[in-house]
Design a protein around this motif. Structure first.
Motif, PDB file in Angstrom:
ATOM      1  N   MET A 186      85.339  18.451  -9.666  1.00 25.21           N
ATOM      2  CA  MET A 186      84.886  18.473  -8.270  1.00 25.21           C
ATOM      3  C   MET A 186      86.089  18.285  -7.360  1.00 25.21           C
ATOM      4  N   ASP A 198      76.655  25.288   2.287  1.00 23.34           N
ATOM      5  CA  ASP A 198      77.623  25.133   3.367  1.00 23.34           C
ATOM      6  C   ASP A 198      76.999  25.554   4.701  1.00 23.34           C
ATOM      7  N   ARG A 201      75.582  30.816  -0.790  1.00 21.58           N
ATOM      8  CA  ARG A 201      76.955  30.446  -1.150  1.00 21.58           C
ATOM      9  C   ARG A 201      77.863  30.858  -0.003  1.00 21.58           C
ATOM     10  N   ASN A 219      69.420  19.069  -6.687  1.00 25.69           N
ATOM     11  CA  ASN A 219      70.239  19.729  -5.677  1.00 25.69           C
ATOM     12  C   ASN A 219      69.927  21.215  -5.718  1.00 25.69           C
ATOM     13  N   THR A 270      83.771  20.691 -16.081  1.00 28.03           N
ATOM     14  CA  THR A 270      83.758  20.988 -14.652  1.00 28.03           C
ATOM     15  C   THR A 270      84.709  20.059 -13.905  1.00 28.03           C
ATOM     16  N   GLY A 292      85.521  24.838 -11.773  1.00 28.75           N
ATOM     17  CA  GLY A 292      85.072  23.957 -10.706  1.00 28.75           C
ATOM     18  C   GLY A 292      86.024  23.955  -9.514  1.00 28.75           C
ATOM     19  N   TYR A 330      91.237  15.587  -5.978  1.00 35.02           N
ATOM     20  CA  TYR A 330      91.904  14.314  -6.305  1.00 35.02           C
ATOM     21  C   TYR A 330      91.172  13.540  -7.397  1.00 35.02           C
ATOM     22  N   CYS A 366      88.473  23.479   6.082  1.00 35.37           N
ATOM     23  CA  CYS A 366      87.409  23.596   5.082  1.00 35.37           C
ATOM     24  C   CYS A 366      87.739  24.627   4.012  1.00 35.37           C
ATOM     25  N   ALA A 367      87.332  24.327   2.769  1.00 35.96           N
ATOM     26  CA  ALA A 367      87.685  25.191   1.634  1.00 35.96           C
ATOM     27  C   ALA A 367      86.622  26.242   1.345  1.00 35.96           C
ATOM     28  N   LEU A 387      86.519  28.972  -1.885  1.00 35.42           N
ATOM     29  CA  LEU A 387      85.611  28.819  -3.023  1.00 35.42           C
ATOM     30  C   LEU A 387      84.639  29.990  -3.117  1.00 35.42           C
ATOM     31  N   VAL A 436      76.466  27.113 -15.011  1.00 38.54           N
ATOM     32  CA  VAL A 436      77.200  27.666 -16.163  1.00 38.54           C
ATOM     33  C   VAL A 436      76.325  27.549 -17.413  1.00 38.54           C
ATOM     34  N   GLY A 457      77.397  22.925 -10.540  1.00 42.41           N
ATOM     35  CA  GLY A 457      78.151  24.083 -11.042  1.00 42.41           C
ATOM     36  C   GLY A 457      77.998  24.224 -12.547  1.00 42.41           C
ATOM     37  N   LEU A 493      89.525  28.538 -15.419  1.00 44.44           N
ATOM     38  CA  LEU A 493      88.809  29.665 -14.815  1.00 44.44           C
ATOM     39  C   LEU A 493      88.474  29.317 -13.377  1.00 44.44           C
ATOM     40  N   PRO A 524      72.890  16.082   2.759  1.00 41.92           N
ATOM     41  CA  PRO A 524      74.063  15.198   2.802  1.00 41.92           C
ATOM     42  C   PRO A 524      75.315  15.917   3.306  1.00 41.92           C
ATOM     43  N   SER A 572      90.110  14.928   4.131  1.00 39.45           N
ATOM     44  CA  SER A 572      90.766  15.195   2.848  1.00 39.45           C
ATOM     45  C   SER A 572      91.441  16.560   2.964  1.00 39.45           C
TER      46      SER A 572
HETATM   47  C1  B12 Z   1      77.508  19.121  -1.861  1.00 37.63           C
HETATM   48  C2  B12 Z   1      78.923  18.660  -1.590  1.00 37.63           C
HETATM   49  C3  B12 Z   1      79.146  17.299  -1.550  1.00 37.63           C
HETATM   50  C4  B12 Z   1      78.061  16.274  -1.867  1.00 37.63           C
HETATM   51  C5  B12 Z   1      77.832  15.983  -3.340  1.00 37.63           C
HETATM   52  C6  B12 Z   1      78.624  16.753  -4.329  1.00 37.63           C
HETATM   53  C7  B12 Z   1      77.962  16.907  -5.682  1.00 37.63           C
HETATM   54  N1  B12 Z   1      78.734  16.864  -6.719  1.00 37.63           N
HETATM   55  O1  B12 Z   1      76.789  17.065  -5.828  1.00 37.63           O
HETATM   56  C8  B12 Z   1      78.578  15.034  -1.097  1.00 37.63           C
HETATM   57  C9  B12 Z   1      77.875  15.039   0.246  1.00 37.63           C
HETATM   58  C10 B12 Z   1      78.378  13.692  -1.755  1.00 37.63           C
HETATM   59  C11 B12 Z   1      80.054  15.389  -0.896  1.00 37.63           C
HETATM   60  C12 B12 Z   1      80.972  14.460  -0.508  1.00 37.63           C
HETATM   61  C13 B12 Z   1      82.273  14.760  -0.165  1.00 37.63           C
HETATM   62  N2  B12 Z   1      82.836  15.990  -0.158  1.00 37.63           N
HETATM   63 CO1  B12 Z   1      81.947  17.541  -0.804  1.00 37.63          CO
HETATM   64  N3  B12 Z   1      81.184  19.178  -1.111  1.00 37.63           N
HETATM   65  C14 B12 Z   1      79.987  19.565  -1.391  1.00 37.63           C
HETATM   66  C15 B12 Z   1      79.909  21.098  -1.368  1.00 37.63           C
HETATM   67  C16 B12 Z   1      79.356  21.525  -0.011  1.00 37.63           C
HETATM   68  C17 B12 Z   1      79.087  21.779  -2.421  1.00 37.63           C
HETATM   69  C18 B12 Z   1      79.368  21.355  -3.870  1.00 37.63           C
HETATM   70  C19 B12 Z   1      78.362  22.018  -4.730  1.00 37.63           C
HETATM   71  O2  B12 Z   1      77.397  21.416  -5.161  1.00 37.63           O
HETATM   72  N4  B12 Z   1      78.539  23.307  -4.935  1.00 37.63           N
HETATM   73  C20 B12 Z   1      77.634  24.134  -5.693  1.00 37.63           C
HETATM   74  C21 B12 Z   1      78.120  24.363  -7.119  1.00 37.63           C
HETATM   75  C22 B12 Z   1      77.211  25.376  -7.786  1.00 37.63           C
HETATM   76  O3  B12 Z   1      79.411  24.875  -7.033  1.00 37.63           O
HETATM   77  P1  B12 Z   1      80.636  24.324  -7.898  1.00 37.63           P
HETATM   78  O4  B12 Z   1      80.456  22.930  -8.290  1.00 37.63           O
HETATM   79  O5  B12 Z   1      81.892  24.698  -7.223  1.00 37.63           O
HETATM   80  O6  B12 Z   1      80.498  25.208  -9.234  1.00 37.63           O
HETATM   81  C23 B12 Z   1      80.764  26.587  -9.295  1.00 37.63           C
HETATM   82  C24 B12 Z   1      82.237  26.919  -9.613  1.00 37.63           C
HETATM   83  O7  B12 Z   1      83.139  25.956  -9.149  1.00 37.63           O
HETATM   84  C25 B12 Z   1      82.253  27.082 -11.086  1.00 37.63           C
HETATM   85  N5  B12 Z   1      82.346  25.959 -12.008  1.00 37.63           N
HETATM   86  C26 B12 Z   1      81.976  24.684 -11.883  1.00 37.63           C
HETATM   87  N6  B12 Z   1      82.172  24.019 -13.026  1.00 37.63           N
HETATM   88  C27 B12 Z   1      82.666  24.881 -13.918  1.00 37.63           C
HETATM   89  C28 B12 Z   1      83.057  24.727 -15.246  1.00 37.63           C
HETATM   90  C29 B12 Z   1      83.560  25.840 -15.941  1.00 37.63           C
HETATM   91  C30 B12 Z   1      83.983  25.698 -17.339  1.00 37.63           C
HETATM   92  C31 B12 Z   1      83.667  27.100 -15.287  1.00 37.63           C
HETATM   93  C32 B12 Z   1      84.210  28.265 -15.993  1.00 37.63           C
HETATM   94  C33 B12 Z   1      83.298  27.232 -13.961  1.00 37.63           C
HETATM   95  C34 B12 Z   1      82.781  26.132 -13.289  1.00 37.63           C
HETATM   96  O8  B12 Z   1      80.990  27.687 -11.310  1.00 37.63           O
HETATM   97  C35 B12 Z   1      79.999  27.071 -10.507  1.00 37.63           C
HETATM   98  C36 B12 Z   1      78.895  28.015 -10.213  1.00 37.63           C
HETATM   99  O9  B12 Z   1      79.329  29.166  -9.541  1.00 37.63           O
HETATM  100  C37 B12 Z   1      81.423  21.472  -1.504  1.00 37.63           C
HETATM  101  C38 B12 Z   1      81.806  22.776  -0.842  1.00 37.63           C
HETATM  102  C39 B12 Z   1      81.532  23.960  -1.691  1.00 37.63           C
HETATM  103  N7  B12 Z   1      81.196  25.037  -1.066  1.00 37.63           N
HETATM  104  O10 B12 Z   1      81.657  23.922  -2.919  1.00 37.63           O
HETATM  105  C40 B12 Z   1      82.077  20.292  -0.821  1.00 37.63           C
HETATM  106  C41 B12 Z   1      83.498  19.857  -1.208  1.00 37.63           C
HETATM  107  C42 B12 Z   1      83.646  19.886  -2.700  1.00 37.63           C
HETATM  108  N8  B12 Z   1      83.557  18.497  -0.714  1.00 37.63           N
HETATM  109  C43 B12 Z   1      84.658  18.233  -0.111  1.00 37.63           C
HETATM  110  C44 B12 Z   1      84.900  17.041   0.608  1.00 37.63           C
HETATM  111  C45 B12 Z   1      86.100  17.024   1.523  1.00 37.63           C
HETATM  112  C46 B12 Z   1      84.036  15.962   0.485  1.00 37.63           C
HETATM  113  C47 B12 Z   1      84.277  14.563   1.068  1.00 37.63           C
HETATM  114  C48 B12 Z   1      85.685  14.055   0.879  1.00 37.63           C
HETATM  115  C49 B12 Z   1      83.887  14.589   2.542  1.00 37.63           C
HETATM  116  C50 B12 Z   1      84.317  13.332   3.273  1.00 37.63           C
HETATM  117  N9  B12 Z   1      85.356  13.462   4.062  1.00 37.63           N
HETATM  118  O11 B12 Z   1      83.722  12.305   3.108  1.00 37.63           O
HETATM  119  C51 B12 Z   1      83.239  13.723   0.301  1.00 37.63           C
HETATM  120  C52 B12 Z   1      83.929  13.038  -0.876  1.00 37.63           C
HETATM  121  C53 B12 Z   1      83.089  12.219  -1.752  1.00 37.63           C
HETATM  122  C54 B12 Z   1      83.943  11.227  -2.465  1.00 37.63           C
HETATM  123  N10 B12 Z   1      83.343  10.261  -3.091  1.00 37.63           N
HETATM  124  O12 B12 Z   1      85.164  11.289  -2.457  1.00 37.63           O
HETATM  125  C55 B12 Z   1      85.642  19.369  -0.214  1.00 37.63           C
HETATM  126  C56 B12 Z   1      86.677  19.246  -1.337  1.00 37.63           C
HETATM  127  C57 B12 Z   1      87.740  18.209  -1.071  1.00 37.63           C
HETATM  128  C58 B12 Z   1      88.772  18.179  -2.132  1.00 37.63           C
HETATM  129  N11 B12 Z   1      89.941  17.726  -1.754  1.00 37.63           N
HETATM  130  O13 B12 Z   1      88.562  18.560  -3.246  1.00 37.63           O
HETATM  131  C59 B12 Z   1      84.671  20.555  -0.412  1.00 37.63           C
HETATM  132  C60 B12 Z   1      85.271  21.737  -1.123  1.00 37.63           C
HETATM  133  C61 B12 Z   1      84.159  20.947   1.023  1.00 37.63           C
HETATM  134  C62 B12 Z   1      85.209  21.320   2.016  1.00 37.63           C
HETATM  135  N12 B12 Z   1      85.200  20.722   3.155  1.00 37.63           N
HETATM  136  O14 B12 Z   1      86.009  22.171   1.866  1.00 37.63           O
HETATM  137  N13 B12 Z   1      80.297  16.688  -1.113  1.00 37.63           N
END
Ligand code: B12
Ligand code: SF4
Length: 446
Positions: A118, A256, A209, A204, A116, A146, A121, A218-219, A223, A29, A25, A166, A285, A386
């Motif tokens: 993630m 997703d 999206r 990655n 950012t 994030g 928690y 699921c969230a 998102l 940005v 993410g 944001l 993954p 979670s």
């Molecule tokens: C890939 C992924 C993983 C990967 C790696 C994540 C990584 N960091 O690379 C892996 C497989 C490891 C993983 C693991 C898990 N995940 Co996961 N994962 C995802 C997933 C599918 C995509 C994340 C991603 O890369 N998104 C792409 C980027 C571009 O998006 P982003 O980070 O959100 O960024 C955007 C915005 O948020 C924003 N943004 C981001 N940063 C910033 C900063 C600023 C300043 C601004 C303005 C905006 C901004 O702009 C970005 C671009 O548009 C999300 C679901 C989703 N759709 O987001 C779940 C998600 C985050 N995961 C989730 C879960 C449940 C898990 C697990 C707990 C699953 C499990 N039961 O084991 C584990 C936990 C790992 C741990 N150690 O605890 C949940 C969240 C849970 C929570 N309570 O927060 C999500 C939301 C999925 C769901 N089921 O709903 N995950």
């Protein structure tokens, strides 16, 4: 020229492993800001290759290690109060605070800081970095975005210390902020700014999206309210450019819903990648939509070198499949594993997520699911539930434990599996043991 400092915070958790984890993410940005003519710098507190703070070698997980994954540097820290009863050690993962302070101090004063977040928690690491950044740059505005910022916006606004929270896609949110600071900006299609990272062992990629399914735990919809797929040619060019420029061969898809509308999306992407003869390895993954895996798709994945295949299954309970997930049936899983085996995958390579700890789920349901996956020939991967704000399942979980509404630390997957007393903990351990022994039976150690 305006300057921005992007920060990927450290993680406070019971466990954390770099499983193709990238601050994707933030890299989007950063790309948006560079496109707008800003000078962008990244402080990645999860940098495993920092010269003053290298992560220890990974002793386990040899398979994942060869694909660019590995341990973070970690130190044990006291459990925060809401987690005091969880019988597990708690850690801080990433660069040490003193190295972070040095890293901040050596940088010129930025015009803004973008942090950012993630997992919901993981907010303690976010708060820690905002505090450290404010100590070094007290007058620079800090923007927080994030997953945590989007799903727990109120909490973040009240407690994070950020000047602005944001929610939602940051490319758009930051564009508005940059317009406020430096005038009009034109929108362009973006490639994540991987060049800001010190060393990259894999990339990655997001080809889409969102997800149209709307499972109750699921969230995705919160998102990304709309499901949007990128242009296939653009995705192929991004993969080719990034892997060549960074010299990596491992690519993890973070979508997703990667397999949706396959004929016009992932299949042309894979065929074009093969045509370009790029020697790459692919990983999924984040579980794949199992139902979409017909024989043709299984063969395509095999031929295209998908070496990590994870399937989303979660439960064999037909009632729960109907009530909470619109994505899979038991017959689907049986058929899909057969297709993957037919395409040449081994049992070990077909990893199937089984969810444990869902509200109202008893150990019998999990046990039946483990057995079912095993009988189909899949390798069990246990995923602990979670609870995620904004989802239907969250409300059910909150009916049992209302504290999760105000305390995101209680969304931790470990908490959900092991909290609730010694009986639940014993049951969790027994089920994990069962999963391991079924896996060993499927693929006996050499
Ligand atoms: C890939 C992924 C993983 C990967 C790696 C994540 C990584 N960091 O690379 C892996 C497989 C490891 C993983 C693991 C898990 N995940 Co996961 N994962 C995802 C997933 C599918 C995509 C994340 C991603 O890369 N998104 C792409 C980027 C571009 O998006 P982003 O980070 O959100 O960024 C955007 C915005 O948020 C924003 N943004 C981001 N940063 C910033 C900063 C600023 C300043 C601004 C303005 C905006 C901004 O702009 C970005 C671009 O548009 C999300 C679901 C989703 N759709 O987001 C779940 C998600 C985050 N995961 C989730 C879960 C449940 C898990 C697990 C707990 C699953 C499990 N039961 O084991 C584990 C936990 C790992 C741990 N150690 O605890 C949940 C969240 C849970 C929570 N309570 O927060 C999500 C939301 C999925 C769901 N089921 O709903 N995950
Ligand atoms: S199919 Fe997967 S990504 Fe889509 S809503 Fe269900 S769990 Fe989320």
């Amino acid at each position: 020229m305006k300057r921005a400092l992007l920060i990927n915070p450290p993680i406070h958790d019971f466990t954390a492993f770099d499983l193709w984890m990238k601050p994707l993410g933030l890299l989007y940005v950063g790309a948006a800001m560079e496109t707008a003519g800003w000078k962008v710098d990244l402080l990645d507190c999860l940098d495993r290759f920092h010269p003053d703070c290298p992560a220890p070698p990974t002793k386990t997980q040899p398979r994942l290690q060869q694909f660019g994954c590995g341990n973070f540097l970690s130190e044990q820290i006291p459990r925060p109060k809401p987690l005091a009863d969880v019988p597990r050690s708690y850690h801080r993962y990433g660069l040490s605070p003193s190295v972070i302070q040095k890293e901040l101090a050596r940088r010129p004063i930025p015009d803004l800081i973008a942090v950012t977040s993630m997992m919901t928690y993981w907010y303690p690491g976010v708060f820690e970095i905002i505090r450290l950044a404010k100590e070094t740059f007290p007058s620079v505005p800090v923007f927080l975005g994030g997953v945590y910022a989007t799903l727990c916006r109120d909490h973040a606004e009240r407690h994070s210390g950020a000047d602005r929270v944001l929610a939602g896609p940051g490319e758009l949110g930051m564009m508005d902020v940059m317009r406020e600071i430096s005038g009009p900006i034109e929108w362009k299609s973006l490639t994540p700014a991987y060049h800001l990272m010190r060393r990259v062992t894999s990339v990655n990629v997001l080809t889409s999206r969102g997800c149209p399914f709307g499972c109750t735990y699921c969230a995705s919809r919160e998102l990304w309210p709309r499901f949007v797929q990128r242009n296939a040619a653009e995705v192929v060019n991004e993969i080719e450019t990034l892997t060549e420029r960074l010299g990596v061969i491992d690519v993890a898809f973070c979508d997703d819903a990667l397999l949706l509308h396959a004929k016009s999306h992932i299949l042309p992407i894979l065929r074009e990648l093969r045509k370009r003869k790029l020697a790459l390895r692919f990983h999924t993954p984040n579980g794949l939509h199992t139902r979409m895996m017909d024989e043709e798709m299984a063969l395509e994945l095999r031929t295209s070198h998908f070496v990590t295949i994870r399937l989303s299954f979660e439960t064999a309970s037909e009632q729960r499949q109907i009530d909470s997930m619109r994505k899979i049936s038991n017959d689907d899983l049986r058929r899909v594993i057969a297709n993957l085996l037919g395409a040449g995958y081994s049992h070990r390579e077909i990893e199937v997520y089984v969810m444990m700890g869902l509200p109202g789920q008893d150990s019998g349901e999990v046990e039946d699911t483990l057995q079912f996956v095993h009988d189909c020939g899949g390798w069990i991967k246990v995923a602990q539930y979670s609870p995620i704000p904004g989802t239907e399942e969250f409300d059910r979980a909150a009916a049992v434990n209302p504290a999760i509404r105000d305390e995101p630390l209680l969304h931790n997957k470990t908490v959900f599996a092991v909290a609730g007393g010694p009986e639940r903990f014993a049951s969790f351990r027994r089920l994990k043991g069962l999963a391991n022994s079924l896996n060993r039976r499927l693929v006996p150690p050499a």
